[in-house]
Design a protein around this motif. Structure first.
Motif, PDB file in Angstrom:
ATOM      1  N   SER A  51      42.956  43.291  45.925  1.00  0.00           N
ATOM      2  CA  SER A  51      41.874  43.557  44.968  1.00  0.00           C
ATOM      3  C   SER A  51      41.348  42.244  44.386  1.00  0.00           C
ATOM      4  CB  SER A  51      42.310  44.532  43.874  1.00  0.00           C
ATOM      5  OG  SER A  51      43.040  43.872  42.889  1.00  0.00           O
ATOM      6  N   ILE A  52      42.220  41.271  44.202  1.00  0.00           N
ATOM      7  CA  ILE A  52      41.777  39.951  43.709  1.00  0.00           C
ATOM      8  C   ILE A  52      40.834  39.319  44.742  1.00  0.00           C
ATOM      9  CG2 ILE A  52      42.549  37.593  43.159  1.00  0.00           C
ATOM     10  CD1 ILE A  52      45.166  38.975  42.053  1.00  0.00           C
ATOM     11  N   GLN A  53      41.168  39.513  45.995  1.00  0.00           N
ATOM     12  CA  GLN A  53      40.312  38.987  47.068  1.00  0.00           C
ATOM     13  C   GLN A  53      38.973  39.734  47.096  1.00  0.00           C
ATOM     14  OE1 GLN A  53      41.510  39.762  51.212  1.00  0.00           O
ATOM     15  NE2 GLN A  53      40.843  37.687  51.671  1.00  0.00           N
ATOM     16  N   ALA A  54      39.051  41.060  47.030  1.00  0.00           N
ATOM     17  CA  ALA A  54      37.845  41.886  47.195  1.00  0.00           C
ATOM     18  C   ALA A  54      36.845  41.694  46.058  1.00  0.00           C
ATOM     19  CB  ALA A  54      38.247  43.352  47.298  1.00  0.00           C
ATOM     20  N   LYS A  55      37.368  41.365  44.864  1.00  0.00           N
ATOM     21  CA  LYS A  55      36.481  41.300  43.698  1.00  0.00           C
ATOM     22  C   LYS A  55      35.947  39.902  43.413  1.00  0.00           C
ATOM     23  CE  LYS A  55      38.474  45.411  41.641  1.00  0.00           C
ATOM     24  NZ  LYS A  55      39.379  45.975  40.650  1.00  0.00           N
ATOM     25  N   GLN A  56      36.191  38.958  44.323  1.00  0.00           N
ATOM     26  CA  GLN A  56      35.827  37.572  44.007  1.00  0.00           C
ATOM     27  C   GLN A  56      34.326  37.358  43.812  1.00  0.00           C
ATOM     28  OE1 GLN A  56      36.519  34.628  47.225  1.00  0.00           O
ATOM     29  NE2 GLN A  56      37.246  36.375  48.391  1.00  0.00           N
ATOM     30  N   ASP A  57      33.505  38.251  44.363  1.00  0.00           N
ATOM     31  CA  ASP A  57      32.061  38.057  44.187  1.00  0.00           C
ATOM     32  C   ASP A  57      31.476  38.950  43.104  1.00  0.00           C
ATOM     33  OD1 ASP A  57      31.791  36.116  46.170  1.00  0.00           O
ATOM     34  OD2 ASP A  57      31.878  37.673  47.723  1.00  0.00           O
ATOM     35  N   GLU A  97      39.065  30.594  37.044  1.00  0.00           N
ATOM     36  CA  GLU A  97      37.987  31.428  37.612  1.00  0.00           C
ATOM     37  C   GLU A  97      37.851  31.207  39.109  1.00  0.00           C
ATOM     38  OE1 GLU A  97      36.337  33.949  37.338  1.00  0.00           O
ATOM     39  OE2 GLU A  97      36.926  34.267  35.267  1.00  0.00           O
ATOM     40  N   TYR A  98      37.291  32.192  39.775  1.00  0.00           N
ATOM     41  CA  TYR A  98      36.984  32.038  41.194  1.00  0.00           C
ATOM     42  C   TYR A  98      36.043  30.852  41.368  1.00  0.00           C
ATOM     43  CZ  TYR A  98      38.527  36.950  41.822  1.00  0.00           C
ATOM     44  OH  TYR A  98      39.230  38.109  41.864  1.00  0.00           O
ATOM     45  N   ALA A 107      33.429  40.132  40.097  1.00  0.00           N
ATOM     46  CA  ALA A 107      34.075  40.198  38.776  1.00  0.00           C
ATOM     47  C   ALA A 107      34.624  38.841  38.396  1.00  0.00           C
ATOM     48  CB  ALA A 107      35.196  41.231  38.818  1.00  0.00           C
ATOM     49  N   SER A 108      34.999  38.737  37.131  1.00  0.00           N
ATOM     50  CA  SER A 108      35.618  37.493  36.679  1.00  0.00           C
ATOM     51  C   SER A 108      37.122  37.590  36.969  1.00  0.00           C
ATOM     52  CB  SER A 108      35.341  37.315  35.188  1.00  0.00           C
ATOM     53  OG  SER A 108      36.538  37.200  34.464  1.00  0.00           O
ATOM     54  N   PHE A 109      37.725  36.461  37.352  1.00  0.00           N
ATOM     55  CA  PHE A 109      39.155  36.498  37.670  1.00  0.00           C
ATOM     56  C   PHE A 109      39.971  36.906  36.446  1.00  0.00           C
ATOM     57  CE2 PHE A 109      43.367  34.393  37.918  1.00  0.00           C
ATOM     58  CZ  PHE A 109      43.899  35.217  38.898  1.00  0.00           C
ATOM     59  N   VAL A 153      40.093  40.644  36.444  1.00  0.00           N
ATOM     60  CA  VAL A 153      40.884  41.184  37.561  1.00  0.00           C
ATOM     61  C   VAL A 153      42.377  40.916  37.328  1.00  0.00           C
ATOM     62  CG1 VAL A 153      41.167  41.200  40.065  1.00  0.00           C
ATOM     63  CG2 VAL A 153      38.926  40.751  39.105  1.00  0.00           C
ATOM     64  N   LYS A 154      42.665  39.748  36.804  1.00  0.00           N
ATOM     65  CA  LYS A 154      44.059  39.382  36.508  1.00  0.00           C
ATOM     66  C   LYS A 154      44.668  40.354  35.485  1.00  0.00           C
ATOM     67  CE  LYS A 154      46.514  35.495  34.380  1.00  0.00           C
ATOM     68  NZ  LYS A 154      46.481  34.056  34.110  1.00  0.00           N
ATOM     69  N   LYS A 155      43.881  40.669  34.456  1.00  0.00           N
ATOM     70  CA  LYS A 155      44.341  41.587  33.413  1.00  0.00           C
ATOM     71  C   LYS A 155      44.595  42.973  34.014  1.00  0.00           C
ATOM     72  CE  LYS A 155      42.973  42.928  28.736  1.00  0.00           C
ATOM     73  NZ  LYS A 155      42.289  44.216  28.852  1.00  0.00           N
ATOM     74  N   GLU A 156      43.660  43.414  34.869  1.00  0.00           N
ATOM     75  CA  GLU A 156      43.816  44.722  35.540  1.00  0.00           C
ATOM     76  C   GLU A 156      45.118  44.748  36.360  1.00  0.00           C
ATOM     77  OE1 GLU A 156      39.054  45.520  36.470  1.00  0.00           O
ATOM     78  OE2 GLU A 156      40.411  45.085  38.134  1.00  0.00           O
TER      79      GLU A 156
END
Ligand code: AMP
Length: 282
Positions: free
Chosen positions: A211-217, A255-256, A219-221, A224-227
């Motif tokens: 999910s961290i990979q998929a959301k790189q464009d 950040e990404y 969302a903010s890291f 995603v990290k918090k999630e």
């Protein structure tokens, strides 16, 4: 396969092969072998005249005594797997063979920044032990190529740094892909200790990496990290870190940043079993 328990006998044997211009591929392990380890053996076999595997449960790299005591040991089964994979040499030393003068009198190395973050910060003394044992194994085996698993991303960087410190320029380091179970869980010796419910939950670590990979464009890291922290902790993990870093230096990133090669890394405990995993995301 020949098995040696002493450094002297192994050195003698490897010395005898030198004349044949043989190359040595080396895979250091702590035993409780699985398909991930075997993939390293297979890769080494394709590229070398001799493939040497070592099994040594190195006490000095365990910062947690319980983790060391409960680490799975299955030497007979390991030997069977190595025979099946046609590994040439197994080095199975005692602690005295590795540390003849005692660990406290065996050389250690300072990995600087690398030892202050992630695994280094969460497992004080761990990389000191890794450097110590790998330094000593280099001395005994003197390999041409070392095969390491990307599963232990930071360890690969530490050992690459060790190679530089030792000035063994001719040594090649081959970092091999992580083998995973069907649900994505990275194969690990420690997985054997998971109960069935823990085993089911364990795959969430990989789902978080993806999910961290998929959301790189999108969302903010930071979000995603918090999630990921919330998801892991809700499933019953105690999460140590969810991190994003520059894959070349392991410099931590808030950040990404698509202009840099990025790796995401997670460490989380379920019960008293500590699992780590990582994924290159771009
Ligand atoms: P260990 O026995 O855990 O010290 O691992 C020995 C070597 O096998 C290390 O280089 C690990 O990174 C590698 N390894 C462990 N698990 C895997 C895996 N799932 N896939 C590929 N290599 C692995």
């Amino acid at each position: 396969m020949v098995i040696f328990k002493t450094a002297r006998e192994l050195r003698e044997y490897l010395g005898m092969q030198d004349g044949k211009k043989s190359t040595i591929g080396f895979i250091p392990t702590m035993g409780a072998l699985h398909a991930g380890h075997i993939s390293l053996i297979e890769r080494a076999k394709k590229q070398n005249f001799l493939t040497v595997c070592s099994i040594f449960l190195n006490p000095t790299q365990f910062n947690d005594v319980t983790d060391f005591e409960q680490y799975p040991v299955s030497t007979d089964n390991d030997i069977e797997l190595l025979l099946k994979s046609e590994c040439d040499v197994l080095f199975l030393p005692s602690i005295n063979e590795i540390y003849p003068e005692g660990p406290q009198h065996t050389k250690t190395y300072d990995f600087g920044y690398l030892d202050t973050i992630l695994e280094g910060a969460n497992r004080p003394g761990h990389f000191k032990g890794v450097g110590q044992v790998v330094g000593r194994l280099f001395e005994i085996v003197n390999p041409d190529t070392l095969f390491l698993g990307q599963k232990d991303f930071q360890q690969c960087m530490v050992i690459t740094r060790l190679k530089e410190m030792l000035g063994v320029d001719q040594l090649k380091i081959d970092i091999c892909p992580t083998l995973r179970e069907a649900d994505g869980l990275a194969m690990s010796s420690r997985n054997r200790r998971l109960t069935e419910p823990q085993r089911t939950i364990a795959a969430v670590i990989y789902q978080c990496l993806v999910s961290i990979q998929a959301k790189q464009d999108s969302a903010s890291f930071a979000i995603v990290k918090k999630e990921c922290f919330e998801l892991l902790n809700n499933k019953g993990f105690t999460t140590e870190y969810v991190a994003l870093a520059d894959a070349r230096t392991l410099e931590l990133m808030d950040e990404y940043d698509r202009t840099r090669p990025m790796v995401t890394l997670i460490a989380a405990k379920i019960g008293d079993i500590r699992l780590i995993d990582n994924l290159m995301i771009n």
